[in-house]
Design a protein around this motif. Structure first.
Motif: not given
Length: 225
Positions: A121-137
């Motif tokens: 939880i203290e680590l930065d979210p990886p790019p894949a997590f960010r991409r999936d948030r884009i596609h979830e919305n």
């Protein structure tokens, strides 16, 4: 038949000079699109984007209000808003989800558990997590072409499809890369038909795209990036 073919989109690439909020209503008004259903104003409420509050005079999403609605949504979905969503959801998801995105080994996982390494939880979210948030919305429009035959599978009607624009990334960088397209700022929409109607949907959208200066790309045959 590929059971996951409906997850492989046909891409609709707009020129950089065209705003998707102006073009999409005109495309949906084309005679080949027999029916369509637009998402509600609260379609991205789950992400914290309050479109209804931003457009108090708009009571519903219709063909007449679509340009204003989609344009406003894209403006609201900026990088800062996406940063907030990513940070909020990274903190909220289950530990196993964070481990999945971090691709942590067993040793790394134990190190986190025994506080020999920073917690996930203290680590930065990886790019894949960010991409999936884009596609979830995504902003998804359901549509149907005219019915071609009386007999059909009601679970996967061949005339049915959806067209999706991603307000947090209208240029759809991931799709461009996967399809081997040149970098660009023009909107890339994704079209999802069922397998039985895929060829027909592609032909229909090619005809519509030609009238609006757009290009259709079949991702199955697109060259690898």
């Amino acid at each position: 038949m590929d059971p996951f073919s409906h997850e492989q989109p046909v891409l609709l690439v707009l020129p950089a000079s065209e705003r998707v909020e102006a073009v999409l209503p005109r495309m949906l008004a084309e005679p080949e699109i027999r029916h369509f259903a637009l998402p509600p104003l609260w379609t991205l409420d789950k992400s914290g984007v309050d479109l209804a509050a931003a457009l108090p005079e708009v009571r519903s999403v219709s063909l007449e209000t679509l340009e204003e609605v989609l344009g406003s949504l894209i403006r609201l979905c900026d990088a800062q808003e996406l940063d907030a969503i990513v940070a909020r959801e990274w903190a909220a998801v289950d530990e196993r989800v964070r481990q999945y995105y971090l691709k942590a080994s067993i040793g790394q996982t134990f190190a986190m558990i025994f506080k020999l390494a920073p917690r996930s939880i203290e680590l930065d979210p990886p790019p894949a997590f960010r991409r999936d948030r884009i596609h979830e919305n995504g902003f998804q429009v359901e549509y149907r072409l005219a019915r071609a035959a009386e007999e059909r599978d009601f679970r996967a009607p061949e005339e049915e499809g959806s067209v999706v624009v991603y307000p947090f990334d209208p240029a759809n960088e991931e799709a461009r890369t996967e399809a081997g397209l040149e970098p660009g700022s023009g909107t890339v929409l994704e079209i999802f038909p069922y397998e039985s109607g895929r060829a027909r949907h592609r032909e229909v959208w090619e005809a519509i795209a030609a009238r609006h200066g757009a290009t259709v790309v079949e991702t199955r045959t697109a060259p690898s990036a």
